[in-house]
Scaffold this active site. Sequence first.
Site, PDB file in Angstrom:
ATOM      1  N   ILE A  29       0.860  -1.168   0.217  1.00  0.00           N
ATOM      2  CA  ILE A  29       0.192   0.032  -0.231  1.00  0.00           C
ATOM      3  C   ILE A  29       0.556   0.949   0.059  1.00  0.00           C
ATOM      4  O   ILE A  29       0.226   2.132   0.012  1.00  0.00           O
ATOM      5  CB  ILE A  29      -0.891  -0.131   1.033  1.00  0.00           C
ATOM      6  CG1 ILE A  29      -1.763  -1.508   0.957  1.00  0.00           C
ATOM      7  CG2 ILE A  29      -2.229   1.190   1.382  1.00  0.00           C
ATOM      8  CD1 ILE A  29      -2.770  -1.374   0.148  1.00  0.00           C
ATOM      9  N   GLU A  40      -8.571  -1.962   2.967  1.00  0.00           N
ATOM     10  CA  GLU A  40      -8.612  -2.659   4.484  1.00  0.00           C
ATOM     11  C   GLU A  40      -9.677  -4.126   4.612  1.00  0.00           C
ATOM     12  O   GLU A  40     -10.981  -3.411   4.074  1.00  0.00           O
ATOM     13  CB  GLU A  40      -8.803  -1.903   5.107  1.00  0.00           C
ATOM     14  CG  GLU A  40      -8.409  -2.550   6.549  1.00  0.00           C
ATOM     15  CD  GLU A  40      -8.791  -1.264   7.590  1.00  0.00           C
ATOM     16  OE1 GLU A  40      -7.359  -1.317   8.330  1.00  0.00           O
ATOM     17  OE2 GLU A  40      -9.657  -1.865   8.447  1.00  0.00           O
ATOM     18  N   HIS A  59      -2.070  -4.362  11.214  1.00  0.00           N
ATOM     19  CA  HIS A  59      -2.141  -3.705  12.794  1.00  0.00           C
ATOM     20  C   HIS A  59      -2.023  -4.829  13.941  1.00  0.00           C
ATOM     21  O   HIS A  59      -1.640  -4.050  14.935  1.00  0.00           O
ATOM     22  CB  HIS A  59      -3.662  -2.728  12.723  1.00  0.00           C
ATOM     23  CG  HIS A  59      -4.267  -2.547  11.547  1.00  0.00           C
ATOM     24  ND1 HIS A  59      -4.921  -2.447  10.732  1.00  0.00           N
ATOM     25  CD2 HIS A  59      -4.444  -0.944  11.162  1.00  0.00           C
ATOM     26  CE1 HIS A  59      -5.110  -1.481  10.123  1.00  0.00           C
ATOM     27  NE2 HIS A  59      -4.517  -0.298  10.540  1.00  0.00           N
TER      28      HIS A  59
HETATM   29  N1  GLN Z   1       0.088   5.269   1.568  1.00  0.00           N
HETATM   30  C1  GLN Z   1      -0.423   5.361   2.176  1.00  0.00           C
HETATM   31  C2  GLN Z   1       0.486   3.953   3.529  1.00  0.00           C
HETATM   32  O1  GLN Z   1       0.968   3.307   3.243  1.00  0.00           O
HETATM   33  C3  GLN Z   1      -1.468   5.267   2.983  1.00  0.00           C
HETATM   34  C4  GLN Z   1      -1.916   4.823   4.536  1.00  0.00           C
HETATM   35  C5  GLN Z   1      -3.250   4.800   4.520  1.00  0.00           C
HETATM   36  O2  GLN Z   1      -4.651   4.166   4.353  1.00  0.00           O
HETATM   37  N2  GLN Z   1      -3.540   5.244   6.316  1.00  0.00           N
HETATM   38  O3  GLN Z   1       1.165   4.124   4.482  1.00  0.00           O
HETATM   39 ZN    ZN Z   2      -4.914   2.343   5.504  1.00  0.00          ZN
END
Ligand code: GLN
Ligand code: ZN
Length: 752
Positions: free
Chosen positions: A424, A658, A687
């Site tokens: 991500i 998510e 998490h």
């Molecule tokens: N690109 C961001 C990261 O990987 C996305 C963070 C998020 O979804 N809050 O931290």
């Molecule tokens: Zn996120």
Amino acid sequence: MTLQTRLQTATLGYPHIGKNREVKKALEAFWSGKSDAETLLQIVQEVECKNWQTQLEAGIARIGIGDATLYDRVLDWSIRLGIIPERYRTLTGLEQYFAMARGKDGIPALAMTKWFDTNYHYLVPEITQSLQPADFSDFLATVHRAQALLGDRAVPIVIGPITLLRLSRLESNPEKIIFDLRDRYLVLLRELKNLGVVEVQIHEPALVLGDAPNFKELYQSTYDSFSRVGLPIHLVTYFDDLGAAYPWVMKLPVAGISLDFTRGRNLELLQQHGFPSDKQLGVGIVDARNIWKIRPEAVLSTLETIQSITLNIRLHPSSSLQFVPYDATRETKLPEPLRNVLSFAQQKLDEVALLAQTLAGGDPSDKLAAVQMHWKAFEQFSPANPAVQERLRNLTVQDLERAVPYEQRKTLQPTLPPFPTTTIGSFPQTSEVRQLRVKLKRGEITPAEYEAAIDAEIAKCIQIQEEAGLDVLVHGEFERTDMVEFFGQQLSGFAFTEHGWVQSYGSRCVRPPIIYGDVARTQPMTLREFKVAQSLTNKIVKGMLTGPVTMINWSFTRIDIPRSEQAMQIALALREEVADLEAAGAKMVQIDEPALREGLPLKPERWNEYLSWAVDAFRLAAGVAKPETQIHTHMCYSEFGDIIQHIERLDADVLSIENSRSNNETLFEITNAGYKHQVGNGVYDVHSPAIPSTEQMVQQLKMGVANLPNEQIWVNPDCGLKTRRWEEVIPSLKNMVEAAKIIREEVNATKK
Ligand code: GLN
Ligand code: ZN
């Protein structure tokens, strides 16, 4: 009775993290075993006491007290009322308290979620069949201490029973529980009466939710029983208007009702239905959710309208002041014309007092004139940016659209193995990385040395991703303190405070940026790091941007132009960045919108209006991309069922979500809606420190395969990895890539 004696001032709560985040620091010291419970409690009480002192000095007549907390106010009330799930019952005291807040030895914590439409998170009460005995002793002791300092000014704040129920997870029949709870509240109210408090504030913000009318009888019978205690009740609402509930709420047997006049249509409702002569109206007139000084003309005109309907009023901030920082005068590094129009909690107290004085016939006109002057000076300091405004005026529908539709784009975009793997964006923000920024700030390293160190992190990150076998790489976001702050710092129109912390949850605080002027890009923001990363690998590196809606939702925004316009300005800046990334060879660009959903208004009838501009802003940022460029977006904590058509309208090529904690509900929502674009349904929960097994992720992917065409499926963790350690990230990603390979083979085998 003269006006003067009728007019009062009040507060509905104050920040409690400490002016210098004393409570945060005390909590962290306690958790790490560096200090004991006694020290922690002492610090919390000292902060609380200072807060009372400040409100007393500002001349507030009815000071809301009892809202200070070790972690979360809703948790405090759960415990006081005996709403303690089975799994914590062998524990006691602070051990139990923090187990509920943060989990302990395999006992999971309570769920955490956002408090209405704010960025404060509360712990969701879990109501089971049997409650534990209630215990209000800590609260009563606080009231007692407050009375010693504040006398009759001390007004206990209690979270109302129906709001508490409405925000809880209910395992048992609510009818039975509400009677139990009501009895407990009655005990509390009698105790408070015995202590001699002059009134109690009962906060029922759930009254502004669209479904409040469903609970009408419950409110009526509950407040009927409360009224018999004989302690004056001030019923407090905020964050929006009462809507259809207005007429019957006015008839509840309470001494006063507070309404928020900074949001929603309460003023209209008041004009339409009037206000009962036997009650006092609490006027939430100073915006407790934003950091700007009042605009005297506007506020005085609202107050005039209110006074034409009822003279029995008190003035207060629109809600608790916990959503703003402590004191704007400390922000000495901000340009003076900006600082002079900022109002944090302390300044808001003064504003309430000033308005009350004005209404009571005093003559603070010089002070009001000073505020007006500050605003004038600010307008000169931050003039409109004609170029940005011009560009916005000239936008056409085409600017919001990709050149060709998805089906066609798809064939032009990079070819990857089936079930492509990616992440991500962020990789571990280790203390060494954060230390680099501290050193740069202190001048201990030069900007060139800083960049070189960041580049070394990027190189390491690229190598690790290649070794793990990922298909689409990222640079790792090491240069970013925070995904909003990083971009804000490079855009004109954004300002950053030094001490402007507000509590997000528990000990976690954030310093939201302030959007104060027209936003424009002054230089490329992410290009350098992208180029460094791409130069180190033959694989595709995704460019990584924070979307306009998230920038807006996680900042304090302007009040002179609509949020929609501010979002479009940010989108224009991001659009330039997308074009630059493309020109530098980026084949994929991700525009994160984790906060899209959380910006939804409280009342569903206002959702469309919000989503319409929010989605447009995203489309404006992304629309510039060539058909060959794949646009990704990412969202966290997302439920999509009710907004799926808006998600579709984003027109992103790939959406990562998510999911691992919501049991694939989001996936089902997407598949039920027949979503056609590609989806990365998070295969593991970032998490948790646990390293996910290959087998577990294969199972997760099978869920995707059972519900979506294979070509639509991506494989990725469910959010960024910045809070994880390398020791966790490396094996997790290797297992994830392994899981993708297994799925590829299985799918291939079934094809043959
Ligand atoms: N690109 C961001 C990261 O990987 C996305 C963070 C998020 O979804 N809050 O931290
Ligand atoms: Zn996120």
